[in-house]
Design a protein around this motif. Structure first.
Motif, PDB file in Angstrom:
ATOM      1  N   GLU A 218       0.832  -1.207   0.000  1.00 37.30           N
ATOM      2  CA  GLU A 218       0.000   0.000   0.000  1.00 37.30           C
ATOM      3  C   GLU A 218       0.866   1.257   0.000  1.00 37.30           C
ATOM      4  O   GLU A 218       0.649   2.182  -0.788  1.00 37.30           O
ATOM      5  N   VAL A 219       1.861   1.307   0.899  1.00 33.47           N
ATOM      6  CA  VAL A 219       2.710   2.492   0.993  1.00 33.47           C
ATOM      7  C   VAL A 219       3.562   2.636  -0.265  1.00 33.47           C
ATOM      8  O   VAL A 219       3.757   3.741  -0.778  1.00 33.47           O
ATOM      9  N   GLU A 220       4.050   1.515  -0.787  1.00 35.54           N
ATOM     10  CA  GLU A 220       4.843   1.557  -2.024  1.00 35.54           C
ATOM     11  C   GLU A 220       4.041   2.136  -3.175  1.00 35.54           C
ATOM     12  O   GLU A 220       4.552   2.938  -3.977  1.00 35.54           O
ATOM     13  N   ASN A 221       2.769   1.753  -3.277  1.00 35.51           N
ATOM     14  CA  ASN A 221       1.929   2.276  -4.359  1.00 35.51           C
ATOM     15  C   ASN A 221       1.758   3.787  -4.256  1.00 35.51           C
ATOM     16  O   ASN A 221       1.751   4.499  -5.267  1.00 35.51           O
ATOM     17  N   HIS A 222       1.601   4.287  -3.037  1.00 36.26           N
ATOM     18  CA  HIS A 222       1.504   5.738  -2.857  1.00 36.26           C
ATOM     19  C   HIS A 222       2.813   6.417  -3.265  1.00 36.26           C
ATOM     20  O   HIS A 222       2.800   7.450  -3.938  1.00 36.26           O
ATOM     21  N   LEU A 223       3.940   5.856  -2.870  1.00 33.23           N
ATOM     22  CA  LEU A 223       5.233   6.441  -3.224  1.00 33.23           C
ATOM     23  C   LEU A 223       5.450   6.428  -4.734  1.00 33.23           C
ATOM     24  O   LEU A 223       5.953   7.392  -5.317  1.00 33.23           O
ATOM     25  N   LEU A 224       5.034   5.350  -5.373  1.00 34.78           N
ATOM     26  CA  LEU A 224       5.234   5.225  -6.817  1.00 34.78           C
ATOM     27  C   LEU A 224       4.394   6.220  -7.617  1.00 34.78           C
ATOM     28  O   LEU A 224       4.687   6.486  -8.789  1.00 34.78           O
TER      29      LEU A 224
ATOM     30  N   TYR B 267       4.201  14.513   0.928  1.00 31.37           N
ATOM     31  CA  TYR B 267       3.367  14.028  -0.171  1.00 31.37           C
ATOM     32  C   TYR B 267       2.432  12.914   0.305  1.00 31.37           C
ATOM     33  O   TYR B 267       1.238  12.902  -0.027  1.00 31.37           O
ATOM     34  N   LEU B 268       2.971  11.996   1.101  1.00 29.25           N
ATOM     35  CA  LEU B 268       2.143  10.902   1.616  1.00 29.25           C
ATOM     36  C   LEU B 268       1.062  11.420   2.550  1.00 29.25           C
ATOM     37  O   LEU B 268      -0.080  10.943   2.529  1.00 29.25           O
ATOM     38  N   ARG B 269       1.405  12.400   3.380  1.00 31.67           N
ATOM     39  CA  ARG B 269       0.387  12.976   4.265  1.00 31.67           C
ATOM     40  C   ARG B 269      -0.713  13.637   3.447  1.00 31.67           C
ATOM     41  O   ARG B 269      -1.901  13.517   3.778  1.00 31.67           O
ATOM     42  N   ALA B 270      -0.325  14.339   2.383  1.00 36.52           N
ATOM     43  CA  ALA B 270      -1.311  15.035   1.545  1.00 36.52           C
ATOM     44  C   ALA B 270      -2.225  14.052   0.827  1.00 36.52           C
ATOM     45  O   ALA B 270      -3.357  14.391   0.477  1.00 36.52           O
ATOM     46  N   ARG B 271      -1.758  12.816   0.621  1.00 35.93           N
ATOM     47  CA  ARG B 271      -2.591  11.795  -0.020  1.00 35.93           C
ATOM     48  C   ARG B 271      -3.530  11.112   0.975  1.00 35.93           C
ATOM     49  O   ARG B 271      -4.249  10.177   0.626  1.00 35.93           O
ATOM     50  N   GLY B 272      -3.500  11.595   2.231  1.00 36.35           N
ATOM     51  CA  GLY B 272      -4.444  11.087   3.220  1.00 36.35           C
ATOM     52  C   GLY B 272      -4.029   9.779   3.851  1.00 36.35           C
ATOM     53  O   GLY B 272      -4.879   9.013   4.321  1.00 36.35           O
ATOM     54  N   LEU B 273      -2.730   9.499   3.899  1.00 35.96           N
ATOM     55  CA  LEU B 273      -2.255   8.258   4.499  1.00 35.96           C
ATOM     56  C   LEU B 273      -2.212   8.408   6.020  1.00 35.96           C
ATOM     57  O   LEU B 273      -1.817   9.449   6.534  1.00 35.96           O
ATOM     58  N   ALA B 274      -2.612   7.359   6.728  1.00 39.06           N
ATOM     59  CA  ALA B 274      -2.593   7.393   8.188  1.00 39.06           C
ATOM     60  C   ALA B 274      -1.181   7.668   8.691  1.00 39.06           C
ATOM     61  O   ALA B 274      -0.203   7.184   8.111  1.00 39.06           O
ATOM     62  N   PRO B 275      -1.049   8.434   9.774  1.00 42.38           N
ATOM     63  CA  PRO B 275       0.289   8.826  10.247  1.00 42.38           C
ATOM     64  C   PRO B 275       1.237   7.662  10.508  1.00 42.38           C
ATOM     65  O   PRO B 275       2.431   7.759  10.219  1.00 42.38           O
ATOM     66  N   TYR B 276       0.732   6.541  11.051  1.00 41.78           N
ATOM     67  CA  TYR B 276       1.645   5.441  11.375  1.00 41.78           C
ATOM     68  C   TYR B 276       2.197   4.754  10.132  1.00 41.78           C
ATOM     69  O   TYR B 276       3.159   3.972  10.211  1.00 41.78           O
ATOM     70  N   LYS B 277       1.608   5.018   8.971  1.00 40.07           N
ATOM     71  CA  LYS B 277       2.087   4.408   7.725  1.00 40.07           C
ATOM     72  C   LYS B 277       3.176   5.236   7.032  1.00 40.07           C
ATOM     73  O   LYS B 277       3.801   4.748   6.092  1.00 40.07           O
ATOM     74  N   ILE B 278       3.377   6.477   7.482  1.00 37.06           N
ATOM     75  CA  ILE B 278       4.435   7.301   6.902  1.00 37.06           C
ATOM     76  C   ILE B 278       5.781   6.671   7.266  1.00 37.06           C
ATOM     77  O   ILE B 278       6.042   6.412   8.444  1.00 37.06           O
ATOM     78  N   PRO B 279       6.662   6.398   6.293  1.00 35.88           N
ATOM     79  CA  PRO B 279       7.934   5.730   6.618  1.00 35.88           C
ATOM     80  C   PRO B 279       8.723   6.483   7.681  1.00 35.88           C
ATOM     81  O   PRO B 279       8.838   7.716   7.643  1.00 35.88           O
ATOM     82  N   ASP B 280       9.279   5.723   8.620  1.00 29.92           N
ATOM     83  CA  ASP B 280      10.115   6.338   9.648  1.00 29.92           C
ATOM     84  C   ASP B 280      11.431   6.838   9.062  1.00 29.92           C
ATOM     85  O   ASP B 280      11.980   7.841   9.517  1.00 29.92           O
ATOM     86  N   ARG B 281      11.938   6.111   8.081  1.00 28.42           N
ATOM     87  CA  ARG B 281      13.156   6.518   7.379  1.00 28.42           C
ATOM     88  C   ARG B 281      12.939   6.398   5.882  1.00 28.42           C
ATOM     89  O   ARG B 281      12.174   5.539   5.417  1.00 28.42           O
ATOM     90  N   ILE B 282      13.611   7.235   5.125  1.00 25.52           N
ATOM     91  CA  ILE B 282      13.635   7.131   3.669  1.00 25.52           C
ATOM     92  C   ILE B 282      15.095   7.147   3.241  1.00 25.52           C
ATOM     93  O   ILE B 282      15.846   8.051   3.609  1.00 25.52           O
TER      94      ILE B 282
END
Length: 543
Positions: free
Chosen positions: A448-454, A496-511
């Motif tokens: 799910e998170v990968e799809n948002h990043l892509l 960008y992920l926050r703006a797409r409405g992703l729950a906070p715990y799903k935002i990667p801790d590191r990139i």
């Protein structure tokens, strides 16, 4: 029965009924029965308010009557996103009474998750608080309703703005004798969310029969009675605090539920002292926080008899500290919203309690631990856990293709958990076979998170992996390959992920930005190798 919900073969269902596991009662009938038995005894403490069993039952009736007048009907799906507050109970029992089906969302879910849940379940209604923790759910509701044609009604606990007020609907004077729609105990009662590894959550259909058996059996193991006081510190829509034995088990026992707005010791410890709490449930990171806080707090926690810890593996070292520090018995809990629940028993030896995640709660739970070819592994060896039983689902809602992979032909659910079993039948969790990250009990599907990043213009490829963390168990690290000569920062991707409405715990801790991904022999991204890259760079101090 709700369409697109696989169910137990009749030979199994008949066996469960004949042996008294499924007793033919609905959740709505259960509350009505307790209201007669318990009357003015306190059922729920929420903030400064206290509500009796009779009040809860009557308010659920009034709200159910209002829902019927508005046009809700049996099998209508209703997304319920409420924090730990009293309205959660009036809403779900009102929906149970009329046969409408709650879809349990979590308070941290945002537009991405809520819009998906409403669309996939074809929800006709959505229940929210007005504001919570600085977030205005009414704005979220407006956004989702504009995108989901089936979503006709928004119900708000608090100031409703342009939507329906739950308080006003609960004050509605319903007729003295209401003909509720006929509800059967084998009907789907609600839909829970999976913690699966593929994209957005799948929906788990739980029936009245199987769920009541689950928390009734949990009560027997956990010793809940009408004298029990359960502190709901975790979000009550989670399966763990809902039914293991949780708030529904407490109502079944005739005990008292105390709702905590936060699991912080600042809030939870005074409630334990004031309400004489006897049992509560935490995930491992919170248990660590409580043990650290106990030394500096003056609150009397002596009423607390049992601390349940589940949602993720609890380290042996931390487990050994619970009883000396908090003065209560530790009970390890390992379960899943799809069904199977394992408990250490309260009278187990300390070595069993601190080194295992318990054994199945029911003699009717069937367990297999298998290798990659589905061959049973010897006792003590690690394999994937498969299970079936009277409260483990036979398939997800509207997921025929996935069900063919997630369940064996003879009905065993493939949990994706790697475990081993000792000679006494106790399970030790070893890890995950599925591509999922367990961040302090919150499950993150990497896909799910990968799809948002892509979807970001600058991202050529993305891979989300777990990284060990002494506090949360696991955190997430996103490895990113940037497209061509484009540039993007880690902070920009998180925004960008926050703006797409992703729950906070799903935002990667590191990139971490890389040029290529290591691959397996068959050309797939090797996440094992990426985790090793992370471990190496941390050791070398380069990440």
């Amino acid at each position: 029965m709700l369409m697109h919900c696989p169910t137990w073969p009749e030979e199994f269902a008949a066996r469960y009924r004949a042996n008294g596991l499924w007793q033919g009662q609905t959740l709505g009938e259960m509350l009505a029965e307790r209201a007669v038995q318990q009357g003015d005894r306190i059922a729920v403490v929420s903030g400064e308010s206290r509500y009796s069993y009779l009040e809860l039952d009557q308010q659920a009736n009034r709200l159910a009557s209002s829902f019927l007048e508005i046009g809700l009907k049996p099998e209508d799906r209703v997304v319920v996103q409420l924090p730990n507050r009293y309205e959660f109970f009036t809403v779900i029992f009102a929906l149970f009474r009329i046969g409408a089906i709650p879809v349990f969302a979590l308070p941290l879910h945002r537009q991405s998750e809520i819009q998906y849940l409403c669309e996939w379940s074809e929800a006709v209604a959505y229940v929210i608080p007005d504001q919570e923790a600085g977030f205005d759910y009414r704005v979220l509701a407006e956004q989702v309703q504009s995108q989901v044609p089936t979503l006709q009604h928004i119900f708000v606990a608090g100031e409703p703005a342009a939507f329906h007020s739950l308080q006003r609907l609960s004050e509605h004077q319903s007729p003295s004798h209401i003909a509720w729609p006929p509800i059967k105990s084998n009907d789907v009662a609600f839909l829970q969310l999976s913690g699966g590894s593929t994209g957005l959550p799948k929906l788990i259909p739980r029936t009245h029969d199987d769920y009541i058996y689950s928390f009734r059996r949990s009560n027997e193991i956990c010793g809940l009675t009408e004298s029990s006081v359960y502190l709901a510190a975790l979000p009550v829509a989670h399966n763990f605090p809902l039914s293991s034995p949780g708030v529904l088990g407490t109502l079944y026992a005739g005990g008292k539920i105390v709702l905590a707005s936060s699991p912080s010791p600042d809030i939870a410890f005074p409630l334990i002292e004031k309400e004489h709490v006897t049992i509560t449930a935490l995930v491992p990171p919170l248990a660590l926080i409580w043990m650290e806080a106990a030394a500096s707090r003056a609150n009397d926690l002596s009423s607390l008899q049992v601390l349940q810890v589940g949602g993720a593996k609890f380290s042996e070292e931390a487990a050994r500290r619970v009883e000396p520090v908090l003065g209560c018995k530790l009970q390890q809990v390992y379960g899943m919203a799809e069904g199977l629940v394992n408990y250490t028993r309260l009278d187990d030896p300390e070595a069993t309690i601190v080194t295992t995640q318990g054994r199945p709660m029911s003699d009717w739970d069937e367990i297999r631990i298998v290798d990659e070819e589905d061959n049973d592994v010897p006792v003590g060896e690690v394999g994937e856990l498969l299970t079936r039983g009277p409260y483990t689902i036979r398939g997800y809602y509207r997921a025929e293709a996935h069900n063919a992979k997630a369940f064996t032909v003879d009905g065993f659910y493939r949990t994706g958990d790697l475990v081993k079993m000792n000679s006494e039948g106790y399970i030790v969790v070893d890890g995950r076979a599925k591509d999922q990250i367990n961040r302090g009990g919150d499950k993150i599907a990497a896909e799910e998170v990968e799809n948002h990043l892509l979807s970001h213009a600058s991202v050529f490829d993305a891979a989300l992996v777990s990284m060990p963390d002494s506090f949360l168990g696991e955190r997430s690290c996103a490895f990113i390959i940037v497209r061509g000569q484009m540039t993007v920062s880690a902070a920009e991707l998180k925004d960008y992920l926050r703006a797409r409405g992703l729950a906070p715990y799903k935002i990667p801790d590191r990139i971490q930005f890389v040029d290529t991904f290591p691959q397996t022999n068959v050309g797939k991204v090797s996440k094992k190798a990426l985790r090793e890259v992370f471990a190496t760079t941390v050791t070398n101090g380069t990440l």
